[in-house]
Design an enzyme around this catalytic site. Structure first.
Site, PDB file in Angstrom:
ATOM      1  N   LYS A 112       0.829  -1.212   0.000  1.00  7.19           N
ATOM      2  CA  LYS A 112       0.000   0.000   0.000  1.00  7.19           C
ATOM      3  C   LYS A 112       0.868   1.270   0.000  1.00  7.19           C
ATOM      4  O   LYS A 112       0.428   2.322  -0.459  1.00  7.19           O
ATOM      5  CB  LYS A 112      -0.924   0.017   1.214  1.00  7.19           C
ATOM      6  CG  LYS A 112      -1.829  -1.204   1.359  1.00  7.19           C
ATOM      7  CD  LYS A 112      -2.799  -1.364   0.194  1.00  7.19           C
ATOM      8  CE  LYS A 112      -3.925  -2.340   0.480  1.00  7.19           C
ATOM      9  NZ  LYS A 112      -3.512  -3.743   0.558  1.00  7.19           N
TER      10      LYS A 112
HETATM   11  C1  LIG Z   1      -4.121  -4.900   0.122  1.00 11.86           C
HETATM   12  C2  LIG Z   1      -3.276  -6.111   0.071  1.00 11.86           C
HETATM   13  C3  LIG Z   1      -3.492  -7.126  -0.872  1.00 11.86           C
HETATM   14  C4  LIG Z   1      -4.638  -7.077  -1.851  1.00 11.86           C
HETATM   15  O1  LIG Z   1      -4.487  -6.068  -2.807  1.00 11.86           O
HETATM   16  P1  LIG Z   1      -5.749  -5.565  -3.662  1.00 11.86           P
HETATM   17  O2  LIG Z   1      -5.250  -4.403  -4.425  1.00 11.86           O
HETATM   18  O3  LIG Z   1      -6.792  -5.179  -2.635  1.00 11.86           O
HETATM   19  O4  LIG Z   1      -6.204  -6.692  -4.500  1.00 11.86           O
HETATM   20  C5  LIG Z   1      -2.618  -8.191  -0.889  1.00 11.86           C
HETATM   21  N1  LIG Z   1      -1.609  -8.290   0.000  1.00 11.86           N
HETATM   22  C6  LIG Z   1      -1.376  -7.338   0.925  1.00 11.86           C
HETATM   23  C7  LIG Z   1      -0.263  -7.525   1.883  1.00 11.86           C
HETATM   24  C8  LIG Z   1      -2.191  -6.213   0.996  1.00 11.86           C
HETATM   25  O5  LIG Z   1      -1.950  -5.271   1.923  1.00 11.86           O
END
Ligand SMILES: *Cc1c(COP(=O)(O)O)cnc(C)c1O
Length: 494
Positions: A112
């Site tokens: 993120k």
């Molecule tokens: C948010 C997240 C995901 C999923 O990503 P999306 O964009 O919601 O599909 C996978 N792994 C981690 C560690 C995340 O923080």
């Protein structure tokens, strides 16, 4: 000509990139989505030597085309700096039989950070461009990682406040403490009795509530979103797919023009949708492999053409993927029907009323780009162990879901295309699961597991978790899912 972002549910609701970022979600309930694909010159004889910031400039100037070059330089240079623990920002690591694209080298050690370190700059720049006088209230539902990364980005940013809702029993201890110890006078963290889907649904309701918007406006406040429903999250995520490809060209692993597959551990379908847009601008992509955990609604969707959320929600060791309503899939649906807002609105209404919809008649060429599978809890743990044994590398459980799914995919298809696994979190974020998978040792606390993980991996404890055990907890509000709006109104005094 500026690129048009249109609501997936109303053809008449169109905005520019900076307006889409400011609004976050369309007030008709849809998501702002580009209705054409900008031209980008992907010349890998040049890009192989480009920095992350340079690749970001190329992609962002194409998709966020109503920002000036100076504005983008300001955003990019402030986002991708020493908050990341490597100047490479997103390194590609070669393991046995796969490449792992490390997207967790930012300040909160999950992917993120790749978008949320730039979103506050994009948003405040957009606010300035449009002469906005209201304060922006970032309203966010998190499955664990977005909340912390968003607060790290928005803490004490003038003109903004941020409210984060997370499922009380749906995040790891490290994830929870990262959030509840957050500093910044403009941050507010709330645990809810409910799961991520409850949090996300109620946040969407608040965005679409005209009366609530009016109450905010009277106090010179307005909502925006830091979720991947905001195009300002999605576009910066396109960058690292192009950058990963450039690194593979640079190191001679592939020749420019060769196809590469990406396997993406998927929850809200944001990360893999960014990969889809990378393909649309001309990145040589073979398959986009959509990896799920036991909440395998997307696996079923791609194999049957029916999206059906009527199933048991499962809490897994990869909590950031514990989602039954993948918000960004709405954007793919929109594209699957030739950018048809009326059709998309109809399907989303069906999802709302009956919990399912059918995509009969959807674009088969687009669908054929995707492969999908899921990994069980046992398979995920076994994959962490396998990768450790074979490559002396410890994956976090989300990355391991993707890695396990990729292994299944190769066994089933024999596809030998070089494949990059989107590695979405550091194992330090999920230490108990990682240590148990590698050593078989169970019953450790998170902090015992952190120490053990340091011992077996030899990787230094990142600042994101170092000192977390003793950091003062600043947020301890808990509300029922049904009371989220009341809490927002109370906190904002509206
Ligand atoms: C948010 C997240 C995901 C999923 O990503 P999306 O964009 O919601 O599909 C996978 N792994 C981690 C560690 C995340 O923080």
């Amino acid at each position: 000509m500026t690129l048009v972002y249109q609501s997936t549910r109303d053809a008449k609701n169109t905005v520019s990139a900076s307006q889409a970022i400011l609004q976050g979600l369309a007030t008709d309930g849809g998501l702002f989505t580009p209705i054409s694909i900008p031209a980008v010159d992907l010349d890998f004889s040049v890009l192989k030597d480009a920095s992350y910031q340079e690749v970001a400039k190329l992609i962002l100037s194409a998709f966020l085309d109503d920002f000036t070059a100076d504005e983008l330089d300001y955003c990019i240079n402030n986002a991708y700096d020493s908050k990341f623990d490597t100047p490479v920002i997103a390194p590609v690591v070669k393991l046995k039989g796969q490449y792992n694209l490390e997207l967790f080298r930012g300040s909160t050690i999950a992917f993120k950070d790749m978008a949320l370190s730039i979103l506050p700059y994009l948003m405040t720049t957009a606010a300035k461009k449009h002469g906005l006088e209201n304060e922006i209230v970032i309203l966010t539902a998190t499955s664990g990682d977005t909340g912390k990364a968003a607060m790290a980005g928005f803490a004490d940013v003038p003109g903004t406040q941020i409210i984060v809702f997370y499922p009380r029993d749906g995040v790891s201890k490290v994830q929870e403490l990262q959030m509840t110890t957050q500093t910044g006078a403009n941050t507010h963290v709330v645990a809810i009795d409910g799961n991520f889907d409850d949090a996300q649904t109620n946040v969407k309701h608040m965005f679409n509530d005209e009366a609530l918007r009016a109450k905010l406006a009277a106090k010179k406040l307005q909502f925006s979103s830091a979720n991947s429903m905001n195009i300002g999250r999605l576009v910066p995520q396109i960058v690292y797919y192009v950058y990963a490809y450039a690194q593979l060209v640079k190191t001679g692993e592939i020749a420019a023009g060769d196809k590469v597959n990406f396997t993406v551990p998927t929850g809200n379908f944001g990360n893999i949708l960014a990969a889809y847009y990378a393909k649309q601008i001309g990145l040589p992509v073979g398959k986009l492999i959509c990896a799920s955990n036991d909440n395998n609604v997307l696996t079923d969707f791609f194999s049957t053409g029916v999206y059906d959320k009527n199933r048991t929600f499962r809490v897994t060791t990869s909590p950031s993927m514990d989602i039954l309503v993948s918000s960004n899939l709405e954007r793919l649906i929109f594209h699957l029907f030739g950018n048809d807002a009326a059709k998309t609105a109809e399907l989303m209404e069906a999802l709302n009323t009956s919990g399912q919809y059918d995509i009969q008649g959807a674009d088969a060429d687009i669908l054929s780009l995707f492969a999908a599978a899921f990994a069980t809890e046992e398979e995920t743990a076994a994959e962490i162990k396998r990768v450790y044994d074979e490559s002396d590398y410890i994956e976090d459980p989300h990355t391991a879901v993707a890695s396990a799914v990729y292994k299944q995919y190769v066994e089933q298809t024999g596809d030998q295309t070089p494949t990059v696994i989107a590695s979405t979190a550091s194992p330090y974020k999920f230490p108990v699961v990682a240590v148990e998978a590698v050593t078989g040792q169970s019953g450790l606390t998170d902090f015992e597991a952190l120490a053990k993980l340091h011992e077996i991996s030899g990787v230094a404890l990142p600042p994101a978790v170092d000192g977390l055990e003793t950091a003062p907890v600043r947020h301890n509000t808990v509300v029922a899912a049904a009371d989220m709006q009341a809490e927002v109104e109370r906190y904002l005094g509206v």
